[in-house]
Design a protein around this motif. Structure first.
Motif, PDB file in Angstrom:
ATOM      1  N   GLN A  33      45.815  38.733  33.476  1.00  0.00           N
ATOM      2  CA  GLN A  33      45.874  39.890  32.348  1.00  0.00           C
ATOM      3  C   GLN A  33      46.546  41.076  32.808  1.00  0.00           C
ATOM      4  O   GLN A  33      45.811  41.791  33.921  1.00  0.00           O
ATOM      5  N   GLU A  34      47.524  41.337  32.210  1.00  0.00           N
ATOM      6  CA  GLU A  34      47.994  42.764  32.578  1.00  0.00           C
ATOM      7  C   GLU A  34      47.259  43.918  31.719  1.00  0.00           C
ATOM      8  O   GLU A  34      47.648  43.844  30.545  1.00  0.00           O
ATOM      9  N   ILE A  35      46.524  44.499  32.197  1.00  0.00           N
ATOM     10  CA  ILE A  35      45.736  45.414  31.520  1.00  0.00           C
ATOM     11  C   ILE A  35      45.709  46.668  32.216  1.00  0.00           C
ATOM     12  O   ILE A  35      45.385  46.810  33.361  1.00  0.00           O
ATOM     13  N   ILE A  36      45.943  47.775  31.525  1.00  0.00           N
ATOM     14  CA  ILE A  36      45.711  49.294  31.868  1.00  0.00           C
ATOM     15  C   ILE A  36      44.510  49.919  31.414  1.00  0.00           C
ATOM     16  O   ILE A  36      44.425  49.599  30.147  1.00  0.00           O
ATOM     17  N   PRO A  37      43.784  50.213  32.445  1.00  0.00           N
ATOM     18  CA  PRO A  37      42.259  50.623  32.261  1.00  0.00           C
ATOM     19  C   PRO A  37      42.345  51.846  31.161  1.00  0.00           C
ATOM     20  O   PRO A  37      43.380  52.620  31.324  1.00  0.00           O
ATOM     21  N   ALA A  38      41.342  51.794  30.241  1.00  0.00           N
ATOM     22  CA  ALA A  38      41.233  53.248  29.625  1.00  0.00           C
ATOM     23  C   ALA A  38      41.102  54.303  30.436  1.00  0.00           C
ATOM     24  O   ALA A  38      40.493  54.052  31.218  1.00  0.00           O
ATOM     25  N   ASP A  39      41.110  55.581  30.070  1.00  0.00           N
ATOM     26  CA  ASP A  39      41.066  56.778  30.560  1.00  0.00           C
ATOM     27  C   ASP A  39      39.587  57.324  30.636  1.00  0.00           C
ATOM     28  O   ASP A  39      39.269  58.197  29.861  1.00  0.00           O
ATOM     29  N   LEU A  40      38.789  56.566  31.284  1.00  0.00           N
ATOM     30  CA  LEU A  40      37.142  56.809  31.275  1.00  0.00           C
ATOM     31  C   LEU A  40      36.705  56.844  32.496  1.00  0.00           C
ATOM     32  O   LEU A  40      37.232  56.008  33.397  1.00  0.00           O
ATOM     33  N   GLN A  41      36.117  57.838  32.890  1.00  0.00           N
ATOM     34  CA  GLN A  41      35.543  58.075  34.154  1.00  0.00           C
ATOM     35  C   GLN A  41      33.881  58.331  34.095  1.00  0.00           C
ATOM     36  O   GLN A  41      33.529  58.852  33.120  1.00  0.00           O
TER      37      GLN A  41
END
Length: 551
Positions: A282-290
């Motif tokens: 799966q080509e997934i860009i992670p959400a901007d959560l830290q």
């Protein structure tokens, strides 16, 4: 090479040194040896030829100190057939005292054990009631002329010192109701090649009960790993979900990857996470959560104003000098950036705001006798009265005010919010003295705190708790008064055993967490400011009347 039998897969996934003990035929992705290897903790001894039935059970319990190679040494005490079925990861007992053995006939051994804590299959640590005991039953048979265990509980038993060596704290990460924050849920596992698998399975199983209603997950319900294993290749943890994960929409997949990254990147040797579904990448860009750490700049109050501890300027925060001189403040809170300062006085709470070169102070509440006053990470100001019959006031960024019912029935002593603002630590006078608890916190879509959901008692054991603060994202630092009248500082993971830190050289009243949780500041009973870095206390100043970390 796409579909292979799991009996071969297990050989690769558990590393060259481990042996498969159960056969569970499944299909999965292409097989490549994992980077992860088991660590050696203790090296327990195997069974001794001619040993008695009690000796075999005693040796088996002692072998629970060696999780390497899927508890291979402990399995040597079992019959061949039971060794295939025994499931040591199903639970752990942390025992107190010495076990008491009782023989019931030639083939049954009963062992009575005092329980300090239980850890379930998903790493949830639960303290036991004082004096709790259990009886474990072991059925034995002669196999090849030697006693071997044919039936035993699916668990291991360790002492507190062994637990401290073998097990480590691993937060797994969920989402707050708005899906804008990662919220840790602390679990305990041995560091093994299979730890990544256990972390993901714990994530799939859902949050702890006390936290459950305050958090959510982007992973669709009933999603499972296809091969019951998270493999690590060249630093990338490969997570292959079954087709249920296809129910996640594109945004949920980004959030799901963020949860997995926060959960798995804490493992040594893991630098990234890749998700596949039924072996389809799966080509997934992670959400901007830290994940966020507690602490910040620390300020102190004196008769001349509010100053930053270790600051380079000798000038107090704007507007604080006159306000303190005229109103006699006893506590304060500084918003991150220092432009807003709330000051608790005998007349109520004032808010001093600085815009450019101008400063304006206004009375924003008539609340007095506060137990805590702080800004949270969402920009809300909390006014926590000591009296339980008074509601908490929360003041929003637009300065509107709402009341917050926390259900307290006894006097409040100290409240502290976790770095992400979803877990509320409370120190309240209870029947047995001051009690520390942690509650899940529900916020609405605008971030207003709505209610607490669930509760977890953090059992302070050293003395009377005086103050509580978040030191790490899953660890509370508690100031306690000992029976000798001194004060001590201890770290209490939200779940798990406490650890006492270096004793302060003076009796303290207040704790404040330094930047990134790397240091702790202490206000003494005589107005001294001390800082704890590592195990060393150092005095920084005198004549302080209050201490606070910016929010």
């Amino acid at each position: 090479m796409k579909k292979l039998l799991a009996v071969t897969l297990l050989l690769f996934l558990t590393g060259c040194a481990s042996l498969p003990t159960r056969i569970d035929i499944k299909s999965g992705p292409e097989l490549v040896e994992s980077d992860q290897v088991d660590l050696s903790y203790y090296t327990p001894a195997g069974p001794i030829a001619g040993d008695s039935a009690q000796g075999i059970v005693s040796g088996f319990l002692a072998a629970g100190t060696g999780p390497q190679n899927d508890y291979a040494v402990a399995r040597e005490f079992l019959t061949d057939s039971f060794a295939q079925r025994w499931s040591p990861d199903s639970g752990v007992i942390v025992r107190t005292g010495a076990p008491v053995f009782e023989s019931a006939g030639n083939t049954l051994q009963i062992v009575e054990i005092g329980i300090a804590a239980r850890i379930d299959e998903h790493g949830r640590y639960n303290d036991s009631e004082l004096g709790e005991k259990t009886s474990l039953r072991f059925q034995l048979v002669l196999e090849g002329g030697e006693w071997r265990i044919a039936s035993a509980p699916n668990l291991t038993v360790v002492t507190p010192p062994v637990f401290a060596v073998v097990f480590n704290a691993f937060p797994i990460y969920f989402l707050d109701a708005s899906r804008s924050q990662l919220v840790p849920d602390l679990r305990w596992f041995p560091t093994r090649a299979s730890t990544g698998t256990r972390l993901v399975n714990a994530l799939l199983a859902g949050p702890s009960k006390w936290l459950g209603e305050a958090v959510t997950t982007a992973v669709p319900p009933a999603t499972r790993l296809t091969i019951e294993a998270v493999n690590v290749q060249q630093g990338i943890a490969l997570v292959d979900f079954d087709g249920t994960a296809l129910e996640a929409d594109p945004l949920e997949r980004r959030l799901m990857l963020s949860q997995l990254r926060a959960t798995l990147l804490q493992l040594s040797g893991v630098s990234d996470v890749a998700v596949s579904i039924n072996n389809s990448a799966q080509e997934i860009i992670p959400a901007d959560l830290q994940s966020t750490n507690p602490g910040g700049l620390v300020y102190f109050e004196s008769e001349n104003g509010i100053f930053q501890v270790n600051g380079t300027s000798s000038t107090p925060l704007s507007g604080t000098t006159n306000l303190l001189a005229s109103e006699g403040a006893y506590d304060f809170a500084v918003e991150e950036g220092g432009e807003s300062v709330a000051i608790a006085t005998d007349q109520g709470v004032y808010l001093s705001q600085t815009t450019g070169l101008s400063n304006r102070s206004v009375l924003i509440s008539d609340q007095t006798d506060l137990a805590s006053l702080f800004f949270d990470s969402w920009g809300y100001l909390w006014l926590v009265p000591a009296a339980a019959n008074k509601a908490i006031e929360v003041i929003g960024p637009d300065r509107s005010v709402r009341q917050f019912e926390d259900g307290a029935t006894d006097q409040r002593i100290s409240y502290s919010l976790s770095p992400e603002g979803i877990r509320l630590a409370t120190l309240i006078t209870g029947d047995a003295g001051p009690e520390v608890s942690v509650h899940g916190l529900l916020r609405d879509s605008r971030g207003w705190p709505v209610s607490t959901l669930g509760s977890l008692r953090v059992r302070n054991v050293l003395g009377e708790a005086i103050d509580v603060t978040w030191q790490q994202n899953s660890t509370l630092r508690v100031l306690e008064r000992t029976t000798s009248g001194l004060t001590a500082v201890s770290d209490y993971p939200v779940t798990g055993p406490r650890s006492q830190l270096s004793m302060p050289p003076t009796a303290g009243t207040t704790l404040a967490t330094g930047p990134s949780g790397l240091s702790t500041y202490l206000l003494s009973e005589v107005g001294e400011i001390w800082v704890l870095n590592g195990s060393a206390w150092r005095r920084l100043g005198t004549n302080a009347t209050a201490l606070s970390t910016d929010g």
